[in-house]
Design a protein around this motif. Structure first.
Motif, PDB file in Angstrom:
ATOM      1  N   CYS A 206     -31.864  19.385 106.553  1.00  0.00           N
ATOM      2  CA  CYS A 206     -31.938  20.685 105.871  1.00  0.00           C
ATOM      3  C   CYS A 206     -33.361  20.986 105.419  1.00  0.00           C
ATOM      4  O   CYS A 206     -33.834  22.114 105.554  1.00  0.00           O
ATOM      5  CB  CYS A 206     -30.996  20.714 104.672  1.00  0.00           C
ATOM      6  SG  CYS A 206     -29.265  20.853 105.116  1.00  0.00           S
TER       7      CYS A 206
ATOM      8  N   TRP B 182     -21.294  20.656  97.830  1.00  0.00           N
ATOM      9  CA  TRP B 182     -20.954  19.400  98.487  1.00  0.00           C
ATOM     10  C   TRP B 182     -20.737  18.348  97.419  1.00  0.00           C
ATOM     11  O   TRP B 182     -21.522  18.244  96.476  1.00  0.00           O
ATOM     12  CB  TRP B 182     -22.076  18.975  99.436  1.00  0.00           C
ATOM     13  CG  TRP B 182     -22.345  19.976 100.488  1.00  0.00           C
ATOM     14  CD1 TRP B 182     -23.277  20.971 100.463  1.00  0.00           C
ATOM     15  CD2 TRP B 182     -21.659  20.120 101.726  1.00  0.00           C
ATOM     16  NE1 TRP B 182     -23.211  21.715 101.607  1.00  0.00           N
ATOM     17  CE2 TRP B 182     -22.221  21.218 102.408  1.00  0.00           C
ATOM     18  CE3 TRP B 182     -20.614  19.433 102.329  1.00  0.00           C
ATOM     19  CZ2 TRP B 182     -21.777  21.632 103.655  1.00  0.00           C
ATOM     20  CZ3 TRP B 182     -20.174  19.844 103.578  1.00  0.00           C
ATOM     21  CH2 TRP B 182     -20.763  20.924 104.227  1.00  0.00           C
TER      22      TRP B 182
ATOM     23  N   THR C 172     -26.713  26.086 103.352  1.00  0.00           N
ATOM     24  CA  THR C 172     -25.264  26.211 103.504  1.00  0.00           C
ATOM     25  C   THR C 172     -24.649  27.423 102.821  1.00  0.00           C
ATOM     26  O   THR C 172     -23.441  27.616 102.905  1.00  0.00           O
ATOM     27  CB  THR C 172     -24.546  24.947 102.983  1.00  0.00           C
ATOM     28  OG1 THR C 172     -24.881  24.750 101.612  1.00  0.00           O
ATOM     29  CG2 THR C 172     -24.926  23.735 103.796  1.00  0.00           C
TER      30      THR C 172
END
Length: 78
Positions: free
Chosen positions: A16, A41, A58
């Motif tokens: 990421c 998460w 995300t």
């Protein structure tokens, strides 16, 4: 730790960070939406070094770009 190890697998967090840097995305925890409003998460908390990068990668969002042309302030999720 800032070292380069080309023969070692990378983590999701490192991936990421790489993608965000390649796209010139510079997320900052203090400019994100509240945690309760985002996809989260279980292994990623606001105290983790990669938290802002993971959230950037995300959560599709609208934002306002700061005058510096680098940093953004999140407005809402898409």
């Amino acid at each position: 730790d800032g070292t380069f190890r080309p023969n070692v697998n990378i983590t999701r967090a490192q991936a990421c960070v790489i993608v965000n840097r390649a796209l010139s995305r510079k997320p900052a925890t203090e400019r994100l939406l509240p945690t309760a409003q985002m996809i989260n998460w279980p292994d990623c908390t606001p105290s983790d070094w990669y938290y802002a990068d993971m959230q950037e990668a995300t959560n599709s969002h609208t934002y306002t770009m700061k005058k510096d042309g680098i940093h953004e302030t999140w407005e809402a999720l898409k």
